[in-house]
Write an enzyme that holds these catalytic residues in place. Structure first.
Site, PDB file in Angstrom:
ATOM      1  N   ASP A  88       0.875  -1.180   0.000  1.00  0.00           N
ATOM      2  CA  ASP A  88       0.000   0.000   0.000  1.00  0.00           C
ATOM      3  C   ASP A  88       0.905   1.220   0.000  1.00  0.00           C
ATOM      4  O   ASP A  88       1.665   1.429   0.945  1.00  0.00           O
ATOM      5  CB  ASP A  88      -0.903  -0.041   1.240  1.00  0.00           C
ATOM      6  N   ASP A  99      -3.252   7.347  -3.315  1.00  0.00           N
ATOM      7  CA  ASP A  99      -3.227   6.235  -2.353  1.00  0.00           C
ATOM      8  C   ASP A  99      -3.631   4.983  -3.136  1.00  0.00           C
ATOM      9  O   ASP A  99      -4.720   4.955  -3.711  1.00  0.00           O
ATOM     10  CB  ASP A  99      -4.222   6.560  -1.237  1.00  0.00           C
ATOM     11  N   HIS A 160     -12.053   5.935   1.859  1.00  0.00           N
ATOM     12  CA  HIS A 160     -12.085   7.197   2.604  1.00  0.00           C
ATOM     13  C   HIS A 160     -11.851   8.376   1.682  1.00  0.00           C
ATOM     14  O   HIS A 160     -11.184   8.229   0.653  1.00  0.00           O
ATOM     15  CB  HIS A 160     -10.980   7.176   3.672  1.00  0.00           C
ATOM     16  N   HIS A 168      -7.044  10.061   6.060  1.00  0.00           N
ATOM     17  CA  HIS A 168      -8.349   9.495   6.383  1.00  0.00           C
ATOM     18  C   HIS A 168      -9.208  10.586   6.987  1.00  0.00           C
ATOM     19  O   HIS A 168      -9.123  10.871   8.164  1.00  0.00           O
ATOM     20  CB  HIS A 168      -8.232   8.323   7.363  1.00  0.00           C
ATOM     21  N   GLU A 192     -11.036   0.930  -1.216  1.00  0.00           N
ATOM     22  CA  GLU A 192     -10.065  -0.128  -0.921  1.00  0.00           C
ATOM     23  C   GLU A 192     -10.695  -1.388  -0.353  1.00  0.00           C
ATOM     24  O   GLU A 192     -10.746  -1.571   0.846  1.00  0.00           O
ATOM     25  CB  GLU A 192      -8.909   0.371  -0.049  1.00  0.00           C
ATOM     26  N   GLU A 283      -6.517  -1.151  -4.036  1.00  0.00           N
ATOM     27  CA  GLU A 283      -6.980   0.220  -3.768  1.00  0.00           C
ATOM     28  C   GLU A 283      -6.597   1.151  -4.900  1.00  0.00           C
ATOM     29  O   GLU A 283      -5.509   1.033  -5.470  1.00  0.00           O
ATOM     30  CB  GLU A 283      -6.331   0.733  -2.469  1.00  0.00           C
TER      31      GLU A 283
HETATM   32 MN    MN Z   1      -3.702   2.895   1.033  1.00  0.00          MN
HETATM   33 MN    MN Z   2      -6.411   4.281   1.748  1.00  0.00          MN
END
Ligand code: MN
Ligand code: MN
Length: 298
Positions: A88, A99, A160, A168, A192, A283
């Site tokens: 990630d 992200d 998010h 977040h 995600e 994600e």
């Molecule tokens: Mn992430």
């Molecule tokens: Mn994330």
């Protein structure tokens, strides 16, 4: 389009593009026998080479760990056959974030179907994403795809919105129908899905290697003051790794412990699937504008 995001549109888009490039490059670097800390350095150095900054330490989470693990100080772990590895990674430009995450299995394909399940869920959910869609509907799609493959989503993790210097912020985009009728209006957000062969809940593990600044209270000791000044300047409120602080400060351990105890830093414990299930994750970051752009795919 909302005015605040308009002026930041370019930063969010460029951050996403760099995230995508580093993600694609990093797929070739994960191999059996590679040191996890070498992989982490490579990812983070590549982000810097492309003239951006990591939005958070690259998360490298194995097997039943769903998220929030990363390379540790003096980490001797290597990628080994059969590991199900979640990568990630995030990039920011002026606090605007890309992200993204993907999952690979090292030198075997026992969990191919599990890994495909979170990927299929992401593809279907991002296709459905549009202004005004109810959050529960995105969750319903994710749950439907993952359970159709015979797995559970992780019910207590989700996507998010992405705000400036806030990874977040605000609300959760669920991985199941949680009856949230709130409509998606945020222009920049991450979806995600996680899939698991366990029950689908994560709990906090006992160790944390990632932190972020959450309060501007003064700290009492000299060493934690120095560390705090560094953190504020380098990372603002974005997450950082213990190993990043260890590079600059010999006394990183007591300083981080003090600052966390004082409530100035928040520690992110590793998130572990409660029943020991293997976890996969995919994600992407999405910019919903006049058109829809998946910023973290090229
Ligand atoms: Mn992430
Ligand atoms: Mn994330």
């Amino acid at each position: 389009m909302n005015g605040r995001i308009k002026s930041s549109y370019k930063d969010a888009l460029n951050a996403g593009r760099i995230t995508a490039r580093v993600k694609n490059a990093s797929r070739k670097w994960i191999k059996e026998g590679v040191l996890i800390s070498d992989f982490a350095d490579k990812v983070e150095n590549e982000i810097i080479r492309l003239k951006a900054k990591p939005a958070f330490p690259v998360n490298i989470s194995l097997n039943e760990c769903a998220a929030h693990d990363t390379a540790r100080v003096n980490d001797e772990r290597v990628f080994s056959e059969g590991n199900v590895v979640k990568i990630d990674l995030g990039v920011h430009i002026n606090g605007w974030i890309g992200d993204t995450a993907y999952t690979v299995e090292i030198s075997s394909d026992r969990y191919k179907k599990l890994i495909e399940a979170s990927n299929k869920a992401l593809l279907k959910a991002q296709k459905a994403a549009r202004k005004g869609i109810e959050l529960r509907e995105i969750g319903r799609i994710i749950h439907e795809v993952i359970s159709g493959e015979g797995f559970n989503p992780i019910y207590n993790l989700g996507g998010h919105p992405l705000m400036q210097y806030q990874q977040h912020g605000g609300f959760i985009i669920p991985n199941y129908d949680n009856y949230d009728k709130k409509k998606l209006e945020e222009p920049l957000f991450a979806i995600e899905p996680f899939a698991t062969n366990g029950d689908g809940y994560v709990k906090n593990g006992s160790r944390a290697f990632i932190y972020n600044l959450v309060s501007e209270k003064p700290t009492r000791s000299m060493i934690s003051r120095k560390v705090l000044t560094f953190i504020r300047r380098e990372y603002n409120t974005l997450p950082f790794a213990e190993r990043w602080i260890a590079r600059k400060f010999k006394l990183y351990k007591p300083a981080l412990r003090l600052l966390t105890g004082e409530g100035i830093l928040h520690a992110y414990p590793m998130l572990i699937e409660k029943t020991g299930g293997i976890v996969s994750q995919h994600e992407n970051t999405i910019l919903l504008n006049d058109e829809k752009i998946i910023t973290t795919e090229l």
